[in-house]
Design a protein around this motif. Structure first.
Motif, PDB file in Angstrom:
ATOM      1  N   THR A   1       2.164   2.106  -3.752  1.00 42.78           N
ATOM      2  CA  THR A   1       1.313   2.314  -4.923  1.00 42.78           C
ATOM      3  C   THR A   1       0.006   3.006  -4.547  1.00 42.78           C
ATOM      4  OG1 THR A   1       0.238   1.254  -6.825  1.00 42.78           O
ATOM      5  CG2 THR A   1       0.210   0.013  -4.761  1.00 42.78           C
ATOM      6  N   ASN A   2      -0.523   3.767  -5.487  1.00 45.91           N
ATOM      7  CA  ASN A   2      -1.848   4.361  -5.309  1.00 45.91           C
ATOM      8  C   ASN A   2      -2.922   3.570  -6.048  1.00 45.91           C
ATOM      9  OD1 ASN A   2      -0.918   6.560  -3.755  1.00 45.91           O
ATOM     10  ND2 ASN A   2      -0.190   7.575  -5.615  1.00 45.91           N
ATOM     11  N   GLN A   3      -2.486   2.528  -6.789  1.00 41.72           N
ATOM     12  CA  GLN A   3      -3.448   1.698  -7.530  1.00 41.72           C
ATOM     13  C   GLN A   3      -4.322   0.904  -6.553  1.00 41.72           C
ATOM     14  OE1 GLN A   3      -2.639   3.143 -10.702  1.00 41.72           O
ATOM     15  NE2 GLN A   3      -3.285   1.128 -11.401  1.00 41.72           N
TER      16      GLN A   3
ATOM     17  N   ARG B   1       0.831  -1.209   0.000  1.00 43.02           N
ATOM     18  CA  ARG B   1       0.000   0.000   0.000  1.00 43.02           C
ATOM     19  C   ARG B   1       0.869   1.264   0.000  1.00 43.02           C
ATOM     20  NH1 ARG B   1      -4.698   0.730  -1.772  1.00 43.02           N
ATOM     21  NH2 ARG B   1      -3.164   1.657  -3.141  1.00 43.02           N
ATOM     22  N   LYS B   2       1.993   1.176   0.707  1.00 45.27           N
ATOM     23  CA  LYS B   2       2.901   2.325   0.818  1.00 45.27           C
ATOM     24  C   LYS B   2       3.535   2.684  -0.532  1.00 45.27           C
ATOM     25  CE  LYS B   2       6.784   1.937   3.236  1.00 45.27           C
ATOM     26  NZ  LYS B   2       7.574   1.482   4.396  1.00 45.27           N
TER      27      LYS B   2
END
Length: 342
Positions: A123-125, A120-121
């Motif tokens: 990527t914003n996908q 999660r840290k």
């Protein structure tokens, strides 16, 4: 999801050669201790880059931190003996040496939550994370304690629910449960399998998926497929009840399989991850072949509910072939997007 026809993979992607033996399913780790922790994170970042380069919209960890899609989860539970293993028949297809349930099963710590936070840290996908489903878990071990498939499945469902809630809190957008057993034990699926799956997703606000395939391209699976005749209609036995369930997405195998496409109609209203990439051979599909599979599927699922996907995981393939197949999946989806736009 912003994109029409958001592209995703069913699960595993090949691991780098320095982490595990290439083109080998469930290969042991080559590293240990802190080096293994760091190695898995490095592999996860490589896998993320491969997916983004290929045009994948909904990314995953590529299962870089899972050695086996079921036992890696079970290894973290108490009540299971991995030393004194027994041989069981998996999905009525092949024999495997498996761990033994010797006491009440419990989750003493999270399994994949740190990995999910790490992804999660970076990527914003949207992120999709895969967990084994309760029925496939009970089919991958020997139960010397509960002596009841159903009772053990309900125990696992509660444990999976704990993990899923923490994955959701870590920023995972879709939690997928792998249930190849749903293609085999139809009576049990309808009696309690889908109900156990719903227990696993209880209270989740993120989207949920179930992946039901005909298996990796290993010999035991390809031999079994040869016995299924001209049409593979296994999905017909479970789709009606899944359509009524609280699961958001159903992931299924289409390309190069003998699954009649019209079976997707049984899921009308659900989001469908349509397997448009064959994972059982090394031929890289053309974008047009992918587009053709998606066009056929669009007769039975609305465009805003179709998610182009792979048939199953790609761990046994080379990284080069897996990347080529993912790129073809994205390119094929784009062809159909353009057509829908016109």
């Amino acid at each position: 999801m912003k994109n029409l026809l958001p592209v995703c993979s069913a699960g595993s992607l090949p691991k780098p050669a320095w982490l595990a033996q290439p083109e080998t399913l469930w290969s042991p780790w080559k590293l240990e201790g802190e080096a293994l922790v760091e190695g898995k994170q490095d592999a996860l970042l490589l896998s993320l880059q491969d997916q983004l380069r290929a045009g994948v919209d909904i990314v995953s960890d590529g299962e870089q931190s899972r050695q086996h899609f079921v036992t890696t989860f079970i290894e973290h539970l108490s009540g299971v003996d991995f030393e004194n293993r027994k041989t069981v028949r998996i999905r009525n297809r092949y024999d495997a040496s498996v761990p033994v349930v010797v006491d009440a099963v419990a989750r003493t710590k999270s399994v994949f939550v740190d990995d999910a936070r790490f992804l999660r840290k970076h990527t914003n996908q949207p992120i999709k994370w895969a967990l084994p489903g309760p029925m496939t878990m009970i089919d991958t071990l020997y139960d010397a304690h509960y002596q009841s498939r159903e009772k053990l499945a309900w125990e696992f469902a509660g444990i999976l629910n704990q993990e899923a809630k923490e994955l959701e809190a870590a920023g995972v957008d879709i939690i997928q449960f792998d249930e190849p057993a749903f293609n085999v034990f139809f009576d049990e699926v309808n009696d309690w399998g889908i109900a156990a799956l719903e227990r696993a997703i209880e209270g989740l606000k993120c989207e949920t998926a179930v992946h039901i395939c005909y298996g990796y391209g290993i010999k035991a699976n390809t031999d079994w497929k040869k016995t299924l005749g001209a049409e593979w209609r296994q999905y017909e036995a479970v789709f009606p009840k899944l359509q009524q369930s609280n699961i958001d997405l159903i992931s299924l195998e289409c390309h190069n399989s003998r699954v009649p496409m019209e079976l997707i109609e049984l899921l009308r209203g659900k989001k469908v991850m349509v397997g448009a990439i064959d994972v059982a051979n090394n031929a890289i599909e053309t974008p047009e072949e992918v587009a053709n599979t998606l066009r056929k599927a669009l007769q039975f699922v609305d465009a805003d509910k179709l998610y182009p996907c792979t048939n199953c995981g790609m761990a046994p393939l080379s990284r080069q072939i897996a990347s080529g197949k993912l790129a073809a999946l994205s390119a094929g989806a784009q062809i159909v997007r353009d057509e829908l736009g016109r």
